[in-house]
Design an enzyme around this catalytic site. Structure first.
Site, PDB file in Angstrom:
ATOM      1  N   HIS A  72       0.846  -1.191   0.000  1.00 20.47           N
ATOM      2  CA  HIS A  72       0.000   0.000   0.000  1.00 20.47           C
ATOM      3  C   HIS A  72       0.883   1.243   0.000  1.00 20.47           C
ATOM      4  O   HIS A  72       1.804   1.348   0.798  1.00 20.47           O
ATOM      5  CB  HIS A  72      -0.880   0.037   1.250  1.00 20.47           C
ATOM      6  CG  HIS A  72      -1.997  -0.959   1.219  1.00 20.47           C
ATOM      7  ND1 HIS A  72      -3.054  -0.921   2.108  1.00 20.47           N
ATOM      8  CD2 HIS A  72      -2.225  -2.022   0.411  1.00 20.47           C
ATOM      9  CE1 HIS A  72      -3.882  -1.915   1.844  1.00 20.47           C
ATOM     10  NE2 HIS A  72      -3.410  -2.602   0.833  1.00 20.47           N
ATOM     11  N   TYR A 200      -9.152   5.184   7.646  1.00 19.52           N
ATOM     12  CA  TYR A 200      -9.340   5.532   9.056  1.00 19.52           C
ATOM     13  C   TYR A 200     -10.420   6.609   9.102  1.00 19.52           C
ATOM     14  O   TYR A 200     -10.270   7.648   8.451  1.00 19.52           O
ATOM     15  CB  TYR A 200      -8.063   6.116   9.656  1.00 19.52           C
ATOM     16  CG  TYR A 200      -6.959   5.108   9.922  1.00 19.52           C
ATOM     17  CD1 TYR A 200      -6.827   4.502  11.168  1.00 19.52           C
ATOM     18  CD2 TYR A 200      -6.007   4.793   8.951  1.00 19.52           C
ATOM     19  CE1 TYR A 200      -5.808   3.611  11.443  1.00 19.52           C
ATOM     20  CE2 TYR A 200      -4.975   3.897   9.213  1.00 19.52           C
ATOM     21  CZ  TYR A 200      -4.889   3.312  10.468  1.00 19.52           C
ATOM     22  OH  TYR A 200      -3.873   2.427  10.737  1.00 19.52           O
ATOM     23  N   PRO A 292      -3.888   0.008  18.992  1.00 15.59           N
ATOM     24  CA  PRO A 292      -3.642  -0.441  17.625  1.00 15.59           C
ATOM     25  C   PRO A 292      -3.802   0.624  16.527  1.00 15.59           C
ATOM     26  O   PRO A 292      -3.511   0.343  15.362  1.00 15.59           O
ATOM     27  CB  PRO A 292      -4.672  -1.567  17.432  1.00 15.59           C
ATOM     28  CG  PRO A 292      -5.715  -1.321  18.453  1.00 15.59           C
ATOM     29  CD  PRO A 292      -5.062  -0.622  19.591  1.00 15.59           C
ATOM     30  N   LYS A 296       1.284  -0.472  15.169  1.00 18.21           N
ATOM     31  CA  LYS A 296       2.706  -0.521  15.513  1.00 18.21           C
ATOM     32  C   LYS A 296       3.156  -1.712  16.353  1.00 18.21           C
ATOM     33  O   LYS A 296       4.362  -1.970  16.464  1.00 18.21           O
ATOM     34  CB  LYS A 296       3.095   0.765  16.280  1.00 18.21           C
ATOM     35  CG  LYS A 296       3.097   1.986  15.421  1.00 18.21           C
ATOM     36  CD  LYS A 296       4.250   1.944  14.426  1.00 18.21           C
ATOM     37  CE  LYS A 296       4.167   3.024  13.398  1.00 18.21           C
ATOM     38  NZ  LYS A 296       4.663   2.638  12.106  1.00 18.21           N
ATOM     39  N   TYR A 384       4.310   6.428  10.173  1.00 14.67           N
ATOM     40  CA  TYR A 384       3.496   5.251   9.803  1.00 14.67           C
ATOM     41  C   TYR A 384       4.338   4.201   9.082  1.00 14.67           C
ATOM     42  O   TYR A 384       4.220   3.007   9.338  1.00 14.67           O
ATOM     43  CB  TYR A 384       2.296   5.676   8.935  1.00 14.67           C
ATOM     44  CG  TYR A 384       1.156   4.675   8.985  1.00 14.67           C
ATOM     45  CD1 TYR A 384      -0.022   4.967   9.672  1.00 14.67           C
ATOM     46  CD2 TYR A 384       1.253   3.436   8.370  1.00 14.67           C
ATOM     47  CE1 TYR A 384      -1.055   4.051   9.741  1.00 14.67           C
ATOM     48  CE2 TYR A 384       0.223   2.510   8.431  1.00 14.67           C
ATOM     49  CZ  TYR A 384      -0.923   2.828   9.112  1.00 14.67           C
ATOM     50  OH  TYR A 384      -1.945   1.908   9.185  1.00 14.67           O
TER      51      TYR A 384
HETATM   52  P1  RFL Z   1       2.554 -11.988  21.446  1.00 15.70           P
HETATM   53  O1  RFL Z   1       2.153 -12.036  20.046  1.00 15.70           O
HETATM   54  O2  RFL Z   1       1.527 -11.750  22.494  1.00 15.70           O
HETATM   55  O3  RFL Z   1       3.351 -13.338  21.759  1.00 15.70           O
HETATM   56  C1  RFL Z   1       3.678 -13.738  23.075  1.00 15.70           C
HETATM   57  C2  RFL Z   1       3.703 -15.247  23.099  1.00 15.70           C
HETATM   58  O4  RFL Z   1       4.070 -15.703  24.395  1.00 15.70           O
HETATM   59  C3  RFL Z   1       3.216 -16.767  24.758  1.00 15.70           C
HETATM   60  N1  RFL Z   1       3.236 -16.865  26.237  1.00 15.70           N
HETATM   61  C4  RFL Z   1       3.959 -17.777  26.911  1.00 15.70           C
HETATM   62  N2  RFL Z   1       4.778 -18.758  26.487  1.00 15.70           N
HETATM   63  C5  RFL Z   1       5.373 -19.540  27.436  1.00 15.70           C
HETATM   64  N3  RFL Z   1       5.136 -19.369  28.778  1.00 15.70           N
HETATM   65  C6  RFL Z   1       4.314 -18.403  29.231  1.00 15.70           C
HETATM   66  N4  RFL Z   1       4.110 -18.253  30.539  1.00 15.70           N
HETATM   67  C7  RFL Z   1       3.685 -17.552  28.289  1.00 15.70           C
HETATM   68  N5  RFL Z   1       2.822 -16.522  28.383  1.00 15.70           N
HETATM   69  C8  RFL Z   1       2.548 -16.119  27.135  1.00 15.70           C
HETATM   70  C9  RFL Z   1       1.883 -16.395  24.160  1.00 15.70           C
HETATM   71  O5  RFL Z   1       1.023 -17.514  24.018  1.00 15.70           O
HETATM   72  C10 RFL Z   1       2.324 -15.813  22.821  1.00 15.70           C
HETATM   73  O6  RFL Z   1       2.397 -16.799  21.812  1.00 15.70           O
HETATM   74  O7  RFL Z   1       3.693 -10.863  21.700  1.00 15.70           O
HETATM   75  P2  RFL Z   1       4.869 -10.370  20.730  1.00 15.70           P
HETATM   76  O8  RFL Z   1       5.606 -11.535  20.152  1.00 15.70           O
HETATM   77  O9  RFL Z   1       5.604  -9.368  21.515  1.00 15.70           O
HETATM   78  O10 RFL Z   1       4.151  -9.682  19.493  1.00 15.70           O
HETATM   79  C11 RFL Z   1       3.376  -8.521  19.680  1.00 15.70           C
HETATM   80  C12 RFL Z   1       2.211  -8.474  18.695  1.00 15.70           C
HETATM   81  O11 RFL Z   1       1.513  -9.703  18.747  1.00 15.70           O
HETATM   82  C13 RFL Z   1       1.247  -7.326  18.988  1.00 15.70           C
HETATM   83  O12 RFL Z   1       1.962  -6.165  19.365  1.00 15.70           O
HETATM   84  C14 RFL Z   1       0.371  -6.974  17.764  1.00 15.70           C
HETATM   85  O13 RFL Z   1      -0.524  -7.993  17.455  1.00 15.70           O
HETATM   86  C15 RFL Z   1      -0.417  -5.691  18.007  1.00 15.70           C
HETATM   87  N6  RFL Z   1      -1.325  -5.339  16.916  1.00 15.70           N
HETATM   88  C16 RFL Z   1      -0.855  -4.771  15.745  1.00 15.70           C
HETATM   89  N7  RFL Z   1       0.469  -4.600  15.560  1.00 15.70           N
HETATM   90  C17 RFL Z   1       0.938  -4.101  14.372  1.00 15.70           C
HETATM   91  O14 RFL Z   1       2.174  -3.963  14.228  1.00 15.70           O
HETATM   92  N8  RFL Z   1       0.106  -3.778  13.320  1.00 15.70           N
HETATM   93  C18 RFL Z   1      -1.243  -3.916  13.431  1.00 15.70           C
HETATM   94  O15 RFL Z   1      -1.943  -3.673  12.469  1.00 15.70           O
HETATM   95  C19 RFL Z   1      -1.774  -4.403  14.686  1.00 15.70           C
HETATM   96  N9  RFL Z   1      -3.094  -4.584  14.845  1.00 15.70           N
HETATM   97  C20 RFL Z   1      -2.696  -5.582  17.049  1.00 15.70           C
HETATM   98  C21 RFL Z   1      -3.566  -5.169  15.983  1.00 15.70           C
HETATM   99  C22 RFL Z   1      -3.210  -6.227  18.167  1.00 15.70           C
HETATM  100  C23 RFL Z   1      -4.557  -6.438  18.257  1.00 15.70           C
HETATM  101  N10 RFL Z   1      -5.015  -7.127  19.410  1.00 15.70           N
HETATM  102  C24 RFL Z   1      -5.823  -8.265  19.355  1.00 15.70           C
HETATM  103  C25 RFL Z   1      -4.332  -6.894  20.686  1.00 15.70           C
HETATM  104  C26 RFL Z   1      -4.916  -5.367  16.076  1.00 15.70           C
HETATM  105  C27 RFL Z   1      -5.433  -5.986  17.225  1.00 15.70           C
HETATM  106  C28 RFL Z   1      -6.923  -6.136  17.293  1.00 15.70           C
HETATM  107  C1  PHB Z   2      -5.548  -4.492  10.739  1.00 14.34           C
HETATM  108  O1  PHB Z   2      -5.633  -4.685   9.515  1.00 14.34           O
HETATM  109  O2  PHB Z   2      -5.793  -5.405  11.572  1.00 14.34           O
HETATM  110  C2  PHB Z   2      -5.157  -3.162  11.262  1.00 14.34           C
HETATM  111  C3  PHB Z   2      -4.806  -2.165  10.361  1.00 14.34           C
HETATM  112  C4  PHB Z   2      -4.442  -0.915  10.853  1.00 14.34           C
HETATM  113  C5  PHB Z   2      -4.448  -0.678  12.219  1.00 14.34           C
HETATM  114  C6  PHB Z   2      -4.784  -1.695  13.109  1.00 14.34           C
HETATM  115  C7  PHB Z   2      -5.154  -2.927  12.626  1.00 14.34           C
HETATM  116  O3  PHB Z   2      -4.107   0.548  12.685  1.00 14.34           O
END
Ligand code: RFL
Ligand code: PHB
Length: 397
Positions: A72, A200, A292, A296, A384
């Protein structure tokens, strides 16, 4: 059992760290408490910054991303019935990529399995020991047996609810937190995206976001109340609210389709300082959470482990502990800039509370400014697409 680096958590942070360490010739064991299917299927992020895309390509895990990822060049902002575009490539020379976190995790697991380095799922009772000594260890149970893994270092990549951050002694760690008075309701739908790029939107009824996963799947979010229940949101209500908040007077609106996943996510900003205690290092969501709105979280997790892998590689090349001393400060410098951006995007785009019309007018004026001033568009774009990270890529990758 012994390894050089024990990694707790197989999310993007833990898996990417294992991948980079392998390229540096450093052994690691990854311990994950969930099952492989759960880790791969968990619906999360969707947007990759240019530096993360470059890293994946340069380290040999970008083939599918290049084939299936959606490049994009910018995003749209909808407000007051209009839709305005900010072109990132024009302002920064860089783009973003839509490629689900599930796919990144799938690619990283495949790369890990190809190396034959240990990755254990469904481990239980993970605990860290002797972190302040030169011989830390991790104990855990797996397949009904108790294990002790001795390591030179432990990487706490176990997310916001893991055990690594709480293992820091009381008083050692300072947490900085902001909890927002709203949440996101997110859905995945079998509907062809009606816009090639993200939208957005700030509407008087609240924030909405149009995103996607593939040319057949749309990802959509709606601002809702923190105590809202998904049971209050039958599909018809979700679609009518999305149409109201996203449609613009040029006739654009999201396509509808079967909703096959929905959930509510709270919004939080959090930073833990410092990110190191003895030989235990925190990375990713274990150390910080961003709301979110700036997309990031995953990108920041990857930035942390790049700094950590680089420090560990220099340690093993003979630089000793000094190679790792700057880890926390180096990461926190970037983390606070990304926190600022995520907080700012969140504040600009969400309805603060019912009836605060001054704020709504002010936010609309800010959106008008941000989408028309060259300086403001450049500032938004450079944040971004991802701030520069001055860390080398492992040699031979
Ligand atoms: P994770 O992905 O939470 O992974 C941590 C792992 O540790 C495991 N764990 C354990 N393992 C062993 N022993 C234990 N005691 C443990 N406790 C936990 C867990 O099961 C898991 O597998 O953290 P990590 O690796 O730091 O990664 C971070 C990302 O997952 C997170 O920041 C993003 O998903 C946030 N996020 C977004 N980030 C972006 O860069 N771009 C996006 O568009 C974006 N959209 C989002 C998001 C997060 C969202 N939610 C659900 C919070 C959209 C949403 C809706
Ligand atoms: C997504 O596609 O899940 C998404 C995109 C942009 C955001 C957060 C989540 O800022």
């Amino acid at each position: 059992m012994r390894t050089q680096v024990a990694i707790i958590g197989a999310g993007p942070a833990g898996l990417m760290l294992g991948h980079l360490l392998d390229l540096y010739g450093i052994d690691s064991v990854i311990l994950e408490n969930r099952s492989k299917d759960y880790v791969v299927d968990r619906v999360r992020a969707g947007v990759l910054e240019q530096p993360v895309v470059d890293l994946m390509v340069q380290t040999g895990i970008g083939t599918r991303l290049m084939r299936e990822g959606l490049r994009h060049e910018g995003v749209h902002f909808a407000f007051g019935g209009t839709r305005r575009h900010i072109n990132f490539v024009e302002h920064t020379g860089k783009a973003i990529w839509v490629y689900g976190q599930n796919e990144v995790v799938r690619d990283l697991i495949a790369a890990r399995e190809a190396t034959g380095q240990p990755l254990h799922f469904e481990v239980e009772e993970v605990a860290v020991h002797d972190v302040e000594s030169g011989h830390p260890s991790v104990t855990y149970c797996h397949d009904g047996a108790a294990h002790r893994l001795e390591a030179d270092f432990i990487a706490g990549c176990d997310g916001f609810h893991g055990i690594s951050r709480p293992a820091f002694p009381a008083g050692m760690l300072r947490g900085f937190e902001r909890v927002y008075p709203f949440a996101w309701l997110g859905i995945l739908a079998h509907a062809a995206p009606s816009s090639e790029e993200l939208v957005y939107s700030l509407h008087e009824r609240g924030f909405a976001l149009f995103s996607m996963r593939t040319p057949q799947i749309t990802r959509l979010y709606l601002q809702c109340a923190t105590d809202d229940d998904i049971a209050n949101w039958p599909d018809e209500r979700i679609w009518s609210e999305l149409q109201l908040r996203l449609s613009t007077s040029d006739g654009w609106k999201p396509n509808e389709g079967e909703i096959f996943q929905k959930g509510i996510t709270p919004m939080r900003s959090f930073v833990a300082e410092p990110m190191q205690w003895g030989r235990l290092f925190l990375a990713g969501d274990a150390a910080h959470i961003v709301p979110p709105t700036g997309a990031k979280g995953l990108n920041l997790a990857v930035a942390d482990v790049r700094v950590l892998a680089d420090g560990l590689s220099r340690y093993y090349k003979g630089d000793g502990e000094t190679a790792l001393q700057a880890y926390s400060d180096t990461c926190l410098g970037r983390i606070w800039k990304v926190q600022r951006f995520s907080w700012w995007m969140t504040s600009m785009l969400h309805r603060q509370s019912e009836g605060v019309d001054f704020d709504l007018r002010r936010q609309m004026a800010e959106l008008d400014y941000v989408t028309s001033s060259k300086a403001a568009m450049t500032s938004l774009a450079e944040n971004y697409v991802g701030l520069d990270l001055n860390v080398p890529v492992p040699p031979g990758s």
